[in-house]
Design a protein around this motif. Structure first.
Motif, short mmCIF file in Angstrom:
data_model
loop_
_atom_site.label_atom_id
_atom_site.label_comp_id
_atom_site.label_asym_id
_atom_site.label_seq_id
_atom_site.Cartn_x
_atom_site.Cartn_y
_atom_site.Cartn_z
N ALA A 17 -1.86 -9.64 -4.44
CA ALA A 17 -0.92 -8.78 -3.73
C ALA A 17 0.38 -8.64 -4.51
CB ALA A 17 -0.65 -9.35 -2.34
N ASN A 46 0.05 -5.78 -6.85
CA ASN A 46 0.12 -4.51 -6.13
C ASN A 46 1.55 -4.17 -5.73
OD1 ASN A 46 -2.66 -4.24 -6.35
ND2 ASN A 46 -3.05 -5.18 -4.35
N VAL A 67 -2.28 1.33 3.46
CA VAL A 67 -2.07 0.52 2.26
C VAL A 67 -1.25 1.30 1.26
CG1 VAL A 67 -3.21 -0.74 0.40
CG2 VAL A 67 -4.32 -0.57 2.62
N TYR A 84 -4.54 -7.01 -0.88
CA TYR A 84 -3.56 -5.99 -0.54
C TYR A 84 -2.82 -6.36 0.74
CZ TYR A 84 -5.43 -2.43 -3.79
OH TYR A 84 -5.80 -1.73 -4.90
#
Length: 277
Positions: free
Chosen positions: A26, A29, A238, A270
């Motif tokens: 994460a 991301n 997302v 995510y």
């Protein structure tokens, strides 16, 4: 949602030059960096030089489509197995695997053999294991893992440099996002409708609606929340890094996924907001 103990993310090596654990996190991301599959742009320099002369995404997509048709011999007549009858009998033409055929199969069923090949390409290039194929994959000994391995290695799909085709598709997608579709943007807000969470693992529960979720190594999303509503009573929202987008619905002039505004996204962990309809 049932919290799961997450499995190992993937291989220790990949073809994008970053740690797989970082790539699948994460944290990556939240703050993505540029990704390229090793050697693809260097080996296809003339194609990207040609794309540089395009004046629109449609123009570039048409040029890329024609380049791929010529390079891999996958003109539309070769998408089917049977030729027209000759001499009163059907003549079987040797099947040439095509990235378009894989996209078509994915659109019908992401757990079909075509889906296994696409997930296998992500595993090979980005190092990330699939978390689901026909069933949740928690160990290498499961029936789901064995089915995935058997289908991803099928000779039917590996007779025409299919991973090279997908490498070029990814790099063209990245070029097109930077040049036309999302210049200067690091993330796109995308949506996925689900009815259950068996395909995705909950890594961490942040609050009532927000979790860290381990997505399958390749997953479908839509840029249209209304479309996502049609696929489930829970909507996942997302912020997807553009560097993890493999394909989007306006990338090419001809492909089988245009109707759903679909994006194909490399998975990993995510931060996800889950809203119930």
């Amino acid at each position: 949602m049932t919290e799961q103990h997450p499995q190992r993310l993937g291989h220790s090596t990949n073809l994008v030059g970053l740690s797989t654990n970082l790539l699948g996190s994460a944290m990556f991301n939240d703050d993505p960096r540029e990704l390229h599959i090793s050697g693809v742009r260097e080996m296809n320099r003339s194609m990207f030089e040609m794309l540089g002369f395009s004046d629109s995404l449609a123009d570039a997509g048409d040029a890329f489509y024609k380049y791929m048709m010529a390079m891999f011999g996958i003109d539309p007549e070769q998408h089917e197995n049977n030729d027209e009858a000759k001499g009163g009998r059907d003549k079987v033409r040797r099947y040439r695997s095509s990235f378009l055929r894989l996209l078509k199969g994915w659109g019908y069923d992401s757990n079909a053999p075509e889906g296994a090949v696409l997930k296998g390409w992500v595993e090979s290039r980005f190092g990330l294991f699939p978390t689901y194929h026909k069933e949740m994959i928690t160990r290498f000994s499961t029936a789901g893992w064995m089915a995935y391995v058997e289908e991803k290695m099928s000779s039917r799909f590996h007779n025409n440099s299919i991973y090279c085709q997908l490498d070029m598709l990814y790099e063209f997608c990245q070029w097109a996002l930077a040049r036309y579709a999302a210049p200067g943007r690091r993330h796109l807000t995308l949506y996925r409708g689900v009815n259950s969470f068996e395909e995705h693992q909950i890594v961490e529960r942040l609050d009532k609606k927000n979790v860290v979720m381990r997505l399958n190594n390749l997953a479908s999303f839509s840029s249209d929340r209304g479309v996502a509503d049609c696929f489930g009573d829970t909507i996942l929202t997302v912020e997807v890094p553009t560097v993890k987008i493999v394909f989007f619905n306006t990338l090419l002039p001809i492909h089988p996924l245009k109707g759903e505004g679909e994006f194909l996204v490399v998975g990993g962990d995510y931060r996800v907001r889950a809203d119930y309809l």
